[in-house]
Design a protein around this motif. Structure first.
Motif, short mmCIF file in Angstrom:
data_model
loop_
_atom_site.label_atom_id
_atom_site.label_comp_id
_atom_site.label_asym_id
_atom_site.label_seq_id
_atom_site.Cartn_x
_atom_site.Cartn_y
_atom_site.Cartn_z
N GLY A 56 0.80 -1.23 0.00
CA GLY A 56 0.00 0.00 0.00
C GLY A 56 0.82 1.27 0.00
O GLY A 56 0.27 2.37 -0.02
N TYR A 59 0.14 3.94 -2.65
CA TYR A 59 -1.12 4.68 -2.72
C TYR A 59 -0.88 6.19 -2.69
O TYR A 59 -1.55 6.95 -3.40
CB TYR A 59 -2.05 4.28 -1.58
N ASN A 83 -10.39 5.40 -4.67
CA ASN A 83 -11.14 5.36 -3.41
C ASN A 83 -11.74 3.98 -3.18
O ASN A 83 -12.44 3.45 -4.05
CB ASN A 83 -12.24 6.42 -3.40
N GLY A 84 -11.46 3.40 -2.02
CA GLY A 84 -12.04 2.11 -1.67
C GLY A 84 -11.16 0.93 -2.03
O GLY A 84 -10.06 1.07 -2.57
N ARG A 85 -11.67 -0.26 -1.75
CA ARG A 85 -10.93 -1.49 -2.03
C ARG A 85 -10.75 -1.66 -3.54
O ARG A 85 -11.59 -1.26 -4.33
CB ARG A 85 -11.69 -2.69 -1.46
N GLY A 86 -9.62 -2.26 -3.90
CA GLY A 86 -9.33 -2.48 -5.32
C GLY A 86 -8.83 -1.25 -6.04
O GLY A 86 -8.89 -1.18 -7.27
N ALA A 87 -8.32 -0.27 -5.27
CA ALA A 87 -7.90 1.00 -5.87
C ALA A 87 -6.81 0.82 -6.91
O ALA A 87 -6.85 1.44 -7.97
CB ALA A 87 -7.43 1.96 -4.77
#
Length: 248
Positions: A56, A59, A83-87
């Motif tokens: 991560g 990110y 934004n959110g899971r799987g970005a």
């Protein structure tokens, strides 16, 4: 001490991003050679282990990149993607829709990876502090390519009008250095004469639309006769004459 210029910084960055199970990367403190080891018995004596970055960690790079993207539609979709899971997956998939923005991301990611590699070398005491800081300064984040859009539009307008084009002026927020993805790019196109503003706008339409599609910016152009710029009476022309930047 290593010289950062003698180290494969791209390779070191890739090694730090590699989280393949069973794989480990090592660097020779003597010459900067980087090696992949997949068997613990093969770990080279005297070499320094290169630990992978935290999951991560990239990110922040994606978020910073999205903030700098000048293509309006791409910036909007990329902001939603991260934004959110799987970005990470959505971010990569969205980039495929915008090849030029994708190329910018590769340049941006490469600069960040090289800086991160040098910072790691500094943390490990493998390079001199001053040498390392100078090396980091040589790898800044790339400037958004849209900074070149006004010049590119002006060049195409010169091809379109030939000797009729006297100059192209950039005015508004982009001229003052405050232009952003939300700002229109405003141009004054000064011609030898303008019989019909609408005719000239129609003539320029394909040029403006092509660059709008490519950059994602809203590009506006106002054709103006040279005589009108000599002693402007309209407030907009007066402001443009005093605060514009000539780009052609």
């Amino acid at each position: 001490m290593l010289d950062p210029d003698d180290v494969d910084l791209a390779g070191l960055g890739a090694a730090r991003d590699d989280r393949t199970p069973g794989a480990s990367w090592w660097i020779d403190p003597a010459n900067g050679e980087i090696r992949l080891v997949q068997d613990r018995d093969d770990e080279p004596a005297g070499w320094r282990h290169i630990p992978p970055t935290e999951a991560g960690a990239g990110y922040g790079d994606m978020s910073d990149f999205v903030e700098a993207v000048q293509h309006r539609r791409a910036a909007e979709l990329l902001d939603q993607a991260i934004n959110g899971r799987g970005a990470f997956r959505r971010f990569k998939n969205t980039l495929f829709e915008f090849p030029e923005v994708r190329d910018e991301w590769f340049r941006f990611r490469d600069a960040r990876a090289r800086r991160g590699a040098i910072e790691w070398l500094l943390e490990e005491g493998l390079v001199d502090d001053e040498v390392g800081r100078r090396a980091i300064a040589r790898h800044p984040d790339p400037s958004p390519r849209n900074a070149d859009v006004p010049g590119a539009v002006a060049s195409d307008l010169a091809d379109l009008y030939g000797h009729r084009l006297h100059r192209v002026l950039l005015y508004g927020s982009w001229a003052s250095g405050e232009g952003s993805v939300e700002s229109d790019l405003d141009l004054l196109v000064v011609l030898d004469h303008v019989d019909s503003t609408w005719d000239e706008l129609r003539r320029m339409d394909s040029v403006l639309w092509r660059h709008t599609e490519r950059s994602g910016l809203a590009i506006t152009a106002l054709p103006v006769a040279e005589s009108a710029m000599g002693r402007p009476t309209e407030p907009m022309l007066i402001r443009a004459k005093t605060s514009s930047v000539r780009i052609s």
